[in-house]
Scaffold this active site. Structure first.
Site, PDB file in Angstrom:
ATOM      1  N   GLY A   1       0.783  -1.530   0.327  1.00  0.00           N
ATOM      2  CA  GLY A   1      -0.170   0.005   0.221  1.00  0.00           C
ATOM      3  C   GLY A   1       1.196   1.119   0.123  1.00  0.00           C
TER       4      GLY A   1
ATOM      5  N   ASP B   1      -9.008   0.074  -7.345  1.00  0.00           N
ATOM      6  CA  ASP B   1      -8.223   0.148  -7.846  1.00  0.00           C
ATOM      7  C   ASP B   1      -7.934  -0.125  -9.489  1.00  0.00           C
ATOM      8  OD1 ASP B   1      -8.296  -2.252  -7.957  1.00  0.00           O
ATOM      9  OD2 ASP B   1      -6.567  -2.687  -6.684  1.00  0.00           O
TER      10      ASP B   1
ATOM     11  N   GLY C   1       2.049  -1.847 -11.717  1.00  0.00           N
ATOM     12  CA  GLY C   1       3.876  -1.639 -11.912  1.00  0.00           C
ATOM     13  C   GLY C   1       3.847  -2.836 -12.385  1.00  0.00           C
TER      14      GLY C   1
END
Length: 482
Positions: free
Chosen positions: A20, A259, A434
């Site tokens: 996080g 997200d 990512g």
């Protein structure tokens, strides 16, 4: 009139399955600058014999990061103008009656527990199908029958709660970002993009699917009102305001709390670009103006999730960087020291670029449910390869190549499936999150799809989180402007 010369500071709390972080956004003169002010690890813990999230520690880390954001904004002569929270989907906390929790401005005997979806009952879909068949549920919610679904998790928890709650007690269901908003503000609510991951939201009405909830025996839970992203939930409570070191309460926004929806907030709803949100999961599909609730979409393995501005995301939920992370964890246990996964992937990418190997790696199904549970991932991958008559990977570099190639193949198959369902030709691929930093993954995706691949932004979910806040607060004119 918006004065864009005045710096505005907003904080994005971005909770991922492996880490996080709190990101501070500075918006001035039509430009957004991001600073990572606090990052913290995440992962499942075992508590009372069950897999759970360490929610109490994660929230404490959130407060540490937000306090740092307040200090940085003050040093720059400003204040923190807003907070938004996004996270993974499906997992929920039960708060209120019968759960041992109280409102955040009162005393809470225990911090709300959040079970981990990887510990979900494998028989959940089969038992639920006795009451509502999968095709019927999909036609209403657009969500596939997967063991991780909130609907199945709640059915298991309903049986436990029945034994210890008084008649009429109705614990409130809060998904993770809604739990964080409640802890920060004391305000209960449900944001639409995160609610759409539950298999309990009616895609037609945008509200909870009351009939499905009744038929699945979940009407003993209280489901908060559903609101669209881009609304203000409320200010921070006095206790939280003081903890953050702020002189005034800070507005907390309901952003696109899933997200994936935040990461794809800028997607054009024309279905012409394959979108890959690459984190622990790979969410792969297209952005459309409306959900696709057909049997074709269901049998092809697509789920429908709400996006920003009324758009809909037609996605396949596939394993992602979780596969490599779990491999690294297994190898670290063998070595007795941490394996640097970034260095390993980079070395494999150099080998590929130099064409020093001509061995085609094996390919396995990254959607296989056996990949969901933490265990010896390298051996599990080898087993899947053997089952399909392929040579299993030999060594760590070969395993990395196999994982990356399998992801790229899955993305290419998704291109063809999306085109068949929507009738729209896909012309490009964008990888965000990512995984966009993984050059090998981007290169193999380009090779397998035959399409141009755009990599980034890596901080896509935080960017989308901040963009929705800036527009909601009136600090930016539109998402496109951000």
């Amino acid at each position: 009139m918006i004065d864009q010369a005045v710096p505005r500071f907003h904080a994005a709390v971005d909770l991922g399955a492996s880490s996080g972080r709190v990101m501070l956004g500075r918006w001035a003169d039509g430009r957004l600058a991001l600073t990572e002010v606090h990052r913290f690890p995440n992962g499942p813990i075992t508590q009372d014999g069950r897999l759970r999230w360490d929610a109490e520690r994660l929230f404490e880390e959130t407060l540490v990061g937000l306090a740092q954001a307040v200090r940085i904004a003050a040093t720059a002569g400003g204040v923190l103008d807003g907070i938004g929270v996004d996270s993974w989907g499906v997992d929920v906390a039960l708060v209120g009656v019968g759960t041992g929790t109280a409102m955040p401005n009162g005393s809470a005997p225990t911090f709300p527990s959040v079970p981990h979806h990887r510990g979900a009952d494998a028989d959940g879909p089969a038992r639920a199908a006795v009451l509502v068949d999968a095709a019927t549920a999909y036609a209403v919610t657009g969500v596939l029958e997967q063991t991780i679904n909130t609907s199945y998790q709640l059915r298991s928890r309903a049986e436990e709660l029945d034994a210890r709650r008084a008649d009429g007690d109705r614990p409130t269901v809060l998904l993770v970002p809604d739990l964080w908003v409640w802890l920060l503000t004391g305000v209960v609510g449900a944001e639409r993009t995160i609610a759409s991951t539950t298999q309990l939201l009616d895609q037609g009405t945008g509200d909870w699917a009351a009939e499905l909830i009744r038929r699945w025996g979940l009407d003993g839970f209280d489901f908060p009102p559903v609101v669209a992203p881009g609304t203000v939930a409320g200010p921070t409570t006095p206790a939280v305001t003081a903890r953050l070191g702020s002189s005034v309460p800070i507005p907390v926004h309901r952003v696109a709390e899933h997200d994936t929806a935040s990461a794809l907030a800028f997607a054009c709803p024309d279905g012409a670009e394959l979108l890959v949100s690459s984190g622990s999961w790979s969410l792969v599909g297209v952005c459309l103006p409306a959900p696709v609730l057909t049997e074709h979409a269901r049998t092809a393995g697509f789920t429908n999730e709400a996006g920003v501005s009324g758009s809909s995301l037609l996605l396949r939920n596939l394993a992602g960087m979780w596969l490599l992370t779990e491999c690294a964890r297994a190898w670290s246990a063998e070595d007795g020291s941490a394996v640097d996964l970034v260095d390993l992937v980079s070395a494999v990418a150099e080998t590929e670029r130099d064409a020093t190997t001509d061995v085609t790696p094996a390919v396995f199904d990254v959607a296989d449910p056996r990949l969901l549970v933490p265990d010896d991932m390298p051996e599990r991958i080898a087993t899947l390869c053997r089952e399909t008559g392929q040579r299993p990977p030999s060594g760590r570099s070969d395993t990395v190549r196999t994982v990356v190639e399998s992801l790229a193949v899955a993305y290419a198959e998704t291109v063809r499936a999306c085109e068949a369902i929507t009738g729209v030709t896909i012309r490009s691929v964008r990888i965000v999150g990512g995984g966009s930093r993984n050059r090998l993954l981007c290169a193999r995706t380009a090779a397998r799809t035959g399409l141009p691949v755009t990599a980034g932004p890596a901080e896509a979910s935080a960017l989308g989180n901040l963009a929705v806040q800036l527009v909601a607060a009136g600090h930016a004119p539109s998402l496109d402007a951000v």
